[in-house]
Write a protein that holds these residues in place. Structure first.
Motif, mmCIF file in Angstrom:
data_model
loop_
_atom_site.group_PDB
_atom_site.id
_atom_site.type_symbol
_atom_site.label_atom_id
_atom_site.label_comp_id
_atom_site.label_asym_id
_atom_site.label_seq_id
_atom_site.Cartn_x
_atom_site.Cartn_y
_atom_site.Cartn_z
ATOM 1 N N PRO A 189 0.817 -1.217 0.000
ATOM 2 C CA PRO A 189 0.000 0.000 0.000
ATOM 3 C C PRO A 189 0.850 1.266 0.000
ATOM 4 N N PHE A 192 -1.492 5.367 4.032
ATOM 5 C CA PHE A 192 -2.938 5.303 4.241
ATOM 6 C C PHE A 192 -3.261 5.779 5.649
ATOM 7 N N LEU A 213 -6.393 6.334 0.649
ATOM 8 C CA LEU A 213 -6.577 4.936 1.043
ATOM 9 C C LEU A 213 -6.708 4.864 2.560
ATOM 10 N N THR A 214 -7.617 4.019 3.019
ATOM 11 C CA THR A 214 -7.862 3.907 4.459
ATOM 12 C C THR A 214 -7.380 2.575 5.009
ATOM 13 N N GLN A 241 -2.180 4.417 -7.593
ATOM 14 C CA GLN A 241 -1.904 5.690 -6.942
ATOM 15 C C GLN A 241 -2.018 6.822 -7.947
#
Length: 242
Positions: A189, A192, A213-214, A241
């Motif tokens: 990732p 985030f 993003l979480t 991204q």
């Protein structure tokens, strides 16, 4: 996802996403073993897990840059259970600063040791417990910094180096453990939002492509991958991204 009767190990669980992973594992019915650099930080989260879901959670001190504490963590877990079903390699030091001179030698060494050697040694010392599971998963929280030609992060080059080494290890580990039925799942990732995703205030359906993003999205990827039938080997998650 139902993790009842499963044993889950989470490194770097004293705060942030590691804490969120430990809480969700408890809510899903797992017995949770979690570590942080200090026992106080790990114990605080273990107490949270127990209060939140009633799950059994035990805390350990483990500095991933110190091989002796990695061994002690694995030995402590082995004294309490005969198997590990899910090992989540979440812990690693983050180091900020794009210039090499933005960090001293000790910080650089610690960053590479915790992210690279720490992950390798954790898997090494938990491998016997993973092998006794009927279907084990090793989950690696890597980073988009490990992707080729990804220069978006302002992380220090030592962090890039640590994550690249971690990614290389995960790749060969996946190939070598597949014949044993052990899945190795890696996530890449970008930055985030952290925290406890299931106690956040936003609605899942309200998220758009313009939002960052979480933690919940990353966590759901982990749960999806380990919830698949054992013939399904998801090697990695990569995130688009802007």
């Amino acid at each position: 996802m139902n993790l009842a009767q499963k044993t889950v190990v989470v490194t770097g669980a004293g705060r942030g996403f590691g804490r969120a992973l430990a809480l969700e594992a408890g809510r899903s019915g797992a017995r949770v073993f979690l570590s942080a650099r200090t026992l106080a930080a790990a114990q605080g989260v273990a107490d949270e897990v127990a209060a939140d879901s009633g799950a059994e959670a035990e805390a350990f001190a483990c500095d991933l840059a110190d091989p002796s504490t990695v061994r002690a963590f694995a030995e402590g877990v082995a004294a309490r259970t005969d198997r590990v079903d899910v090992l989540i390699n979440n812990g690693a030091r983050y180091l900020e600063g794009p210039d090499l001179w933005d960090a001293d030698d000790d910080a650089i060494t610690d960053t590479i040791a915790s992210g690279a050697a720490g992950t390798l040694l954790t898997v090494k010392h938990f491998l016997s417990l993973l092998r006794t599971s009927e279907g084990a998963d090793v989950v690696n929280l890597i980073s988009s910094a490990a992707e080729a030609q990804n220069h978006r992060s302002q992380a220090h080059p030592a962090f890039y180096a640590a994550k690249a080494a971690q990614a290389g290890f995960a790749d060969v580990l996946s190939h070598r453990l597949r014949p044993e039925g052990i899945r190795v799942i890696s996530l890449y990732p970008p930055d985030f939002t952290d925290g406890d995703p299931l106690h956040s205030t936003w609605e899942h359906t309200s998220r758009t492509a313009d939002d960052p993003l979480t933690a919940q999205s990353v966590l759901e990827c982990v749960l999806f991958a380990i919830g698949q039938p054992r013939d399904c080997f998801i090697r990695s998650f990569h995130f688009e991204q802007v």
